[in-house]
Design a protein around this motif. Structure first.
Motif, PDB file in Angstrom:
ATOM      1  N   LEU A   1      -7.850   2.703  -2.887  1.00 46.48           N
ATOM      2  CA  LEU A   1      -7.095   2.092  -1.786  1.00 46.48           C
ATOM      3  C   LEU A   1      -8.004   1.418  -0.760  1.00 46.48           C
TER       4      LEU A   1
ATOM      5  N   PHE B   1      -2.295   8.017   5.084  1.00 40.77           N
ATOM      6  CA  PHE B   1      -2.657   6.609   5.033  1.00 40.77           C
ATOM      7  C   PHE B   1      -1.782   5.951   6.090  1.00 40.77           C
TER       8      PHE B   1
ATOM      9  N   LYS C   1      -9.011  -2.026  -1.921  1.00 42.92           N
ATOM     10  CA  LYS C   1      -7.903  -2.974  -2.024  1.00 42.92           C
ATOM     11  C   LYS C   1      -7.274  -3.316  -0.669  1.00 42.92           C
ATOM     12  N   TYR C   2      -7.145  -2.321   0.221  1.00 42.21           N
ATOM     13  CA  TYR C   2      -6.343  -2.525   1.430  1.00 42.21           C
ATOM     14  C   TYR C   2      -7.078  -2.335   2.756  1.00 42.21           C
TER      15      TYR C   2
ATOM     16  N   GLU D   1       2.274   1.917  -3.411  1.00 39.93           N
ATOM     17  CA  GLU D   1       1.294   2.495  -4.339  1.00 39.93           C
ATOM     18  C   GLU D   1       1.069   3.978  -4.056  1.00 39.93           C
ATOM     19  N   VAL D   2       0.968   4.340  -2.784  1.00 39.53           N
ATOM     20  CA  VAL D   2       0.758   5.747  -2.438  1.00 39.53           C
ATOM     21  C   VAL D   2       1.969   6.577  -2.855  1.00 39.53           C
TER      22      VAL D   2
ATOM     23  N   MET E   1       0.836  -1.195   0.000  1.00 39.92           N
ATOM     24  CA  MET E   1       0.000   0.000   0.000  1.00 39.92           C
ATOM     25  C   MET E   1       0.873   1.248   0.000  1.00 39.92           C
TER      26      MET E   1
END
Length: 157
Positions: free
Chosen positions: A121, A71, A124-125, A23-24, A20
């Motif tokens: 997000l 996040f 997905k997470y 990706e961020v 994660m």
């Protein structure tokens, strides 16, 4: 306070933190936004229900003219920020901590972009994810309504 959105939730799996974050970071780099990475893994890839909140796990990014978008997670896997550190987990058993981002000065385009990032997000997470959008874009993704809401807040100032 200004036009903002508020959110809360938890990471589904402690092992998904690193992907994660990656990706961020990729999203922040693609948009040329600054970012800060905190701890990238939970000890033993496990959440700690009884631990004190003294460490942040995850990443924050800074879109232009916008508050920091986090996040980040506490040791129990629930979303949290700097304000939630060093408080016993039991303080939030019945009322999970929530985070917010003021987007009023960033504009509707950044606001919309962030909502899409959260939508992606969260699916997905995250689990038990909730977002309240003062810009009225989270639901139903109506751009004109978002623009009208931004105009209303701007005219109030």
């Amino acid at each position: 306070m200004g036009l903002s959105f508020h959110y809360k939730g938890a990471l589904k799996n402690p092992k998904s933190l690193k992907p994660m974050i990656e990706e961020v970071v990729d999203m922040a780099k693609a948009n040329q936004w600054e970012f800060t990475v905190f701890e990238e893994a939970f000890p033993n890839d496990t959440f700690f229900e009884d631990a004190k909140k003294d460490t942040l796990y995850g990443v924050c990014m800074s879109p232009p003219n916008c508050e920091v978008v986090c996040f980040t997670f506490l040791s129990n896997g629930k979303m949290g920020s700097f304000f939630h550190l060093n408080q016993p987990i039991s303080n939030f058993e019945n009322d999970e901590p929530s985070l917010f981002v003021k987007t009023q000065f960033a504009g509707a385009l950044i606001h919309k972009q962030l909502i899409h990032i959260f939508e992606y997000l969260s699916k997905k997470y995250l689990e038990n994810f909730e977002l309240f959008d003062e810009g009225n874009y989270w639901e139903p993704k109506h751009e004109q309504l978002l623009d009208e809401t931004f105009a209303k807040y701007t005219n109030l100032m």
